[in-house]
Design a protein around this motif. Structure first.
Motif, mmCIF file in Angstrom:
data_model
loop_
_atom_site.group_PDB
_atom_site.id
_atom_site.type_symbol
_atom_site.label_atom_id
_atom_site.label_comp_id
_atom_site.label_asym_id
_atom_site.label_seq_id
_atom_site.Cartn_x
_atom_site.Cartn_y
_atom_site.Cartn_z
ATOM 1 N N ILE A 156 0.835 -0.883 -0.198
ATOM 2 C CA ILE A 156 0.051 0.098 0.030
ATOM 3 C C ILE A 156 1.101 1.279 -0.015
ATOM 4 N N LEU A 157 0.492 2.364 -0.957
ATOM 5 C CA LEU A 157 1.648 3.258 -1.254
ATOM 6 C C LEU A 157 0.668 4.638 -0.559
ATOM 7 N N ALA A 158 -0.908 4.269 -0.244
ATOM 8 C CA ALA A 158 -1.621 5.465 -0.544
ATOM 9 C C ALA A 158 -2.961 4.955 -0.041
ATOM 10 N N ASP A 159 -3.288 5.438 0.897
ATOM 11 C CA ASP A 159 -5.006 5.115 1.169
ATOM 12 C C ASP A 159 -5.965 6.395 0.600
ATOM 13 N N LEU A 160 -6.640 6.287 -0.197
ATOM 14 C CA LEU A 160 -7.884 6.971 -0.826
ATOM 15 C C LEU A 160 -8.568 7.161 0.093
ATOM 16 N N LYS A 161 -8.972 7.939 1.118
ATOM 17 C CA LYS A 161 -9.868 8.005 2.427
ATOM 18 C C LYS A 161 -11.049 8.478 2.130
ATOM 19 N N PRO A 162 -11.148 9.788 1.331
ATOM 20 C CA PRO A 162 -12.976 9.501 0.613
ATOM 21 C C PRO A 162 -13.343 9.174 -0.493
ATOM 22 N N LEU A 163 -12.888 8.438 -1.230
ATOM 23 C CA LEU A 163 -13.353 6.724 -1.764
ATOM 24 C C LEU A 163 -13.816 5.725 -0.628
ATOM 25 N N ALA A 164 -13.222 5.919 0.019
ATOM 26 C CA ALA A 164 -13.263 4.754 1.144
ATOM 27 C C ALA A 164 -14.829 4.646 1.974
ATOM 28 N N ARG A 165 -14.892 6.568 2.170
ATOM 29 C CA ARG A 165 -16.205 6.821 2.911
ATOM 30 C C ARG A 165 -16.839 6.540 2.339
ATOM 31 N N LEU A 166 -16.699 7.308 1.065
ATOM 32 C CA LEU A 166 -18.169 6.685 -0.301
ATOM 33 C C LEU A 166 -18.637 5.439 -0.191
ATOM 34 N N LEU A 167 -17.424 3.971 -0.078
ATOM 35 C CA LEU A 167 -17.347 2.869 -0.758
ATOM 36 C C LEU A 167 -17.983 2.298 0.293
ATOM 37 N N GLY A 168 -18.495 3.054 1.494
ATOM 38 C CA GLY A 168 -18.355 2.872 3.239
ATOM 39 C C GLY A 168 -17.596 1.551 3.415
ATOM 40 N N VAL A 169 -16.323 1.540 2.607
ATOM 41 C CA VAL A 169 -15.263 -0.365 3.804
ATOM 42 C C VAL A 169 -13.913 0.653 4.408
ATOM 43 N N PRO A 170 -12.863 0.083 4.805
ATOM 44 C CA PRO A 170 -12.234 0.931 6.068
ATOM 45 C C PRO A 170 -10.910 1.571 5.457
ATOM 46 N N TYR A 171 -10.531 1.816 3.567
ATOM 47 C CA TYR A 171 -10.025 2.350 3.417
ATOM 48 C C TYR A 171 -9.650 1.010 1.959
ATOM 49 N N PHE A 172 -9.285 2.332 0.952
ATOM 50 C CA PHE A 172 -9.058 2.204 -0.151
ATOM 51 C C PHE A 172 -7.171 1.685 -0.363
ATOM 52 N N PRO A 173 -7.093 0.620 -1.276
ATOM 53 C CA PRO A 173 -5.883 1.029 -1.301
ATOM 54 C C PRO A 173 -5.458 1.312 -2.370
ATOM 55 N N VAL A 174 -4.071 1.873 -2.664
ATOM 56 C CA VAL A 174 -3.579 2.112 -3.596
ATOM 57 C C VAL A 174 -2.238 1.581 -4.002
ATOM 58 N N THR A 175 -1.791 1.080 -4.518
ATOM 59 C CA THR A 175 -0.438 -0.239 -4.441
ATOM 60 C C THR A 175 0.264 0.237 -6.115
ATOM 61 N N PRO A 176 1.769 -0.606 -6.343
ATOM 62 C CA PRO A 176 2.108 -0.098 -7.403
ATOM 63 C C PRO A 176 1.050 -1.140 -8.920
ATOM 64 N N THR A 177 0.359 -1.791 -8.341
ATOM 65 C CA THR A 177 -0.540 -2.016 -9.916
ATOM 66 C C THR A 177 -2.268 -2.194 -9.922
ATOM 67 N N PHE A 178 -2.405 -1.347 -8.726
ATOM 68 C CA PHE A 178 -3.852 -1.157 -8.259
ATOM 69 C C PHE A 178 -4.534 0.498 -8.225
ATOM 70 N N PRO A 179 -5.434 1.051 -8.428
ATOM 71 C CA PRO A 179 -6.036 0.940 -9.494
ATOM 72 C C PRO A 179 -5.428 1.020 -11.014
ATOM 73 N N LEU A 180 -3.414 1.011 -11.314
ATOM 74 C CA LEU A 180 -3.942 1.609 -12.162
ATOM 75 C C LEU A 180 -3.699 0.708 -13.198
ATOM 76 N N LEU A 181 -3.250 -0.684 -13.132
ATOM 77 C CA LEU A 181 -3.923 -1.889 -14.103
ATOM 78 C C LEU A 181 -5.279 -2.963 -14.059
ATOM 79 N N GLY A 182 -6.036 -1.673 -13.201
ATOM 80 C CA GLY A 182 -7.414 -2.149 -13.146
ATOM 81 C C GLY A 182 -7.482 -4.066 -12.016
ATOM 82 N N PRO A 183 -8.268 -5.010 -12.837
ATOM 83 C CA PRO A 183 -7.982 -6.371 -12.369
ATOM 84 C C PRO A 183 -7.150 -7.225 -12.392
ATOM 85 N N LEU A 184 -5.830 -6.117 -13.018
ATOM 86 C CA LEU A 184 -4.425 -7.028 -13.373
ATOM 87 C C LEU A 184 -4.242 -6.921 -11.945
ATOM 88 N N GLY A 185 -4.626 -6.004 -11.686
ATOM 89 C CA GLY A 185 -4.063 -5.123 -10.202
ATOM 90 C C GLY A 185 -4.105 -6.328 -8.487
#
Length: 330
Positions: A242-271
């Protein structure tokens, strides 16, 4: 020089060589020989499989489907389906466990052969793959192939499909009453006190244990007098860094965190494909609690025991990291 001397000089021993005599032929009624039985090839070392093996597998698969369609299978009071777990879930997870993560398990002898127990591990990796790999390690390496019953967060059991799959695989809600009932009935229970704080932490904080909360897991072990087995897992931190956590998007989706990794969401499902990190899982010596059952409601005893478990796991993590210098090595 004679021919025999020449041959003896060029090929030592050649002149004395004689072809072996053919074995005597046994005859039936003086006419035809009895054919010698040809031994079946040993396929265990070569890795080849005879057609009979595939026939047996097909027959087993058809019998499994017949039982499922007829409802001829059993589940316990928590919804655990041992047949479905061993036939479907475990073989799929073993592909990740053995081939992708190349998992090595240490200290499995510290897990009791029978009776209840509480397995406490560190949590990490964005997605709770460490919990799943721990169940495979217990089933794969323990001499008695024991099942590990996981305690999951409420979020898991609020998801329509995930809830049914989790219960069928042996998981239940992370609450003391359920944990105590399982351990009292002789089951091994797996818990990850870090919760979402552990699996949602950034890569810069890898292998640094988060707070263990109020130590509710210790109270459950004390009430039932079952041992606590700390377990350290190295490898999950590198699967989805996990490189970053998009907290506003996480609150919108109702999940504890929305991770940004080297492959996600950049590569979509492959991430969502985990990186092939090298995993080490070590079970530490059990901590007995049978002599402390009367202190199950004592906050000081509970806190001190929880802190002992946390320090044991943290120290073991440092040792495993020294054994695994390359996160993606063989």
């Amino acid at each position: 020089m004679s021919q025999d001397e020449y041959r003896r000089d060029v090929l030592p021993g050649h002149a004395e060589f004689q072809l072996p005599k053919p074995p005597p032929v046994q005859r039936v009624n003086g006419n035809r020989p009895i054919p010698e039985p040809v031994p079946a090839p040993d396929t265990r070392e070569s890795g080849a499989e005879s057609p009979d093996v595939w026939d047996e597998r097909l027959a087993g698969a058809l019998a499994f489907l017949r039982r499922r369609l007829a409802g001829a299978y059993e589940v316990d009071e928590f919804g655990f389906d041992p047949e479905l777990t061993d036939t479907v879930f475990q073989p799929i997870l073993k592909i990740l466990y053995r081939d992708w993560f190349r998992t090595e398990v240490l200290g499995i002898e510290n897990v009791p052969a029978e009776g209840g127990g509480l397995v406490v591990g560190n949590h990490s990796g964005t997605i709770a793959l460490d919990a799943l790999m721990l169940t495979v390690a217990m089933r794969d390496k323990h001499p008695h192939e024991r099942h590990l019953r996981l305690l999951g967060a409420d979020l898991v059991f609020r998801m329509p499909v995930m809830s049914e799959l989790a219960r069928a695989a042996g998981a239940t809600v992370a609450c003391n009453p359920d944990a105590e009932r399982l351990m009292t009935s002789g089951q091994l229970v797996g818990v990850f006190p870090e919760g979402f704080k552990g699996i949602g932490k950034r890569f810069s904080e890898r292998y640094k244990l988060q707070r263990f909360g109020r130590g509710g897991f210790v109270s459950a072990a004390l009430r039932t007098g079952t041992p606590i087995i700390p377990v350290a897992i190295v490898g999950a931190e590198e699967t989805y860094p996990i490189l970053a956590d998009l907290k506003p998007l996480a609150r919108l989706l109702g999940v504890p965190y929305f991770p940004v990794t080297p492959t996600f969401p950049l590569l979509g499902p492959l991430g969502l494909v985990p990186l092939p990190s090298k995993w080490l899982i070590q079970f530490c010596p059990p901590i007995p609690t049978a002599h402390l059952t009367e202190f199950a409601d004592d906050p000081l005893v509970v806190y001190n025991l929880a802190d002992q478990v946390r320090e044991t796991i943290q120290a073991t993590l440092h040792e495993l990291l020294e054994k695994r210098p390359d996160a993606f090595g063989p």
